[in-house]
Design a protein around this motif. Structure first.
Motif: not given
Length: 327
Positions: A240-247, A249-252, A255-257
């Motif tokens: 998983w990349g950043k966007e998939r992990v963020a999703a 966690l209910d974040l963009s 926002h995660l970064n």
């Protein structure tokens, strides 16, 4: 207690550092000590400054290791008592993995096994005096486990991701077990049958009460932390990349970064740290390098080899064949 989302440490652990400084006649900055208020959790940034001041004041490169060996159960808050009232060493480790955030947000624990050996990993996310603090954690784990099992615990060794801070022989003399460096991980190893070791302070009624208290404290802290959640998801889904992990966690992704950036971290560095630990562990197994590369989400074996060499200073093949240290 302040913002429950702020990363913090139990004041009892900070107190252990102050007490060690007093015993050694070390002077810590008065303005720093003034920030330590009885009964209030200590922000991780203040704990960073406390560790830096303690190590700077000490002439001993193994100040962290020595502090860990002197650590008492009470310095670990209610979790310390919970651990020693468990029936077995293995049960205590399971509780440690779950409730470590009550002690502090400096890192997390993972229990795993390989054949007839088991390991409790400490995975830090520390920016200040990381090596000294990791040594304190593993030394205290070793010392307190020996005490809790009435001296029956026999470790197979301790592995540190960093280079030795003093002569390796000094570590062995202080810890009384084999010590390995530049290992790509930080963990305490032992034979799996030792998970069944009974603990001398086992008390099921008290354990159940303390577990309820730990659950309450954990909920009050708003745990698990974002960093711990990201690390957990990367371990479970290394592709998983950043966007998939963020999703998840209910974040963009942005926002995660931003949230990680407030802690001095980035998703890229955090993910690579987890992948490095997973790679080192996998290379100690019978898996082929190509299989590991695929499992960790690399485009091909060559990309994995380049990344691993950047992390460890050696190729996966040399790491698998040797001790993991740079040439």
């Amino acid at each position: 207690m302040g913002d429950s989302s702020e990363h913090s440490v139990t004041p009892l652990y900070s107190q252990a550092i102050v007490q060690a400084a007093q015993r050694q006649g070390l002077v810590l900055p008065a303005e720093l000590l003034a920030q330590l208020r009885p009964g209030q959790r200590v922000p991780l940034a203040t704990q960073d400054a406390l560790w830096d001041a303690f190590c700077a004041a000490s002439s001993d490169p193994l100040a962290g290791l020595q502090l860990g060996l002197e650590m008492q159960i009470g310095h670990l808050d209610s979790v310390g008592m919970l651990l020693v009232t468990c029936d077995t060493f293995g049960e205590a480790l399971e509780e440690l993995v779950e409730y470590a955030p009550v002690v502090g947000d400096g890192g997390e624990f993972v229990l795993h096994s390989e054949g007839d050996q088991a390991f409790i990993d400490y995975q830090p996310h520390l920016r200040i005096r990381s090596a000294e603090r990791v040594e304190a954690v593993l030394a205290s784990m070793l010392s307190l486990t020996r005490w809790a099992t009435g001296g029956r615990f026999q470790p197979s060794g301790i592995w540190f991701a960093h280079a030795p801070l003093a002569a390796p022989g000094e570590y062995h003399s202080l810890l009384g077990c084999p010590v390995h460096f530049n290992a790509g991980c930080n963990h305490l190893g032992f034979a799996t049958d030792q998970l069944a070791l009974p603990q001398i302070q086992a008390n099921s009624a008290l354990r159940d009460h303390l577990r309820q208290l730990a659950d309450h404290n954990l909920a009050a802290l708003g745990q698990h932390s974002l960093t711990a959640d990201v690390q957990r998801l990367v371990r479970q889904h290394p592709r998983w990349g950043k966007e998939r992990v963020a999703a998840e966690l209910d974040l963009s992704g942005r926002h995660l970064n931003r949230r990680l950036g407030e802690e001095g971290l980035s998703f890229k560095n955090l993910r690579e740290s987890v992948l490095q630990q997973m790679a080192c562990r996998a290379l100690h197994s019978d898996q082929r390098v190509a299989e590991i590369a695929e499992a960790l989400g690399f485009s091909d074996e060559g990309a994995f080899v380049r990344a691993f060499r950047r992390w460890q200073g050696v190729t996966p093949a040399r790491y698998k064949a040797g001790d993991g240290s740079a040439p």
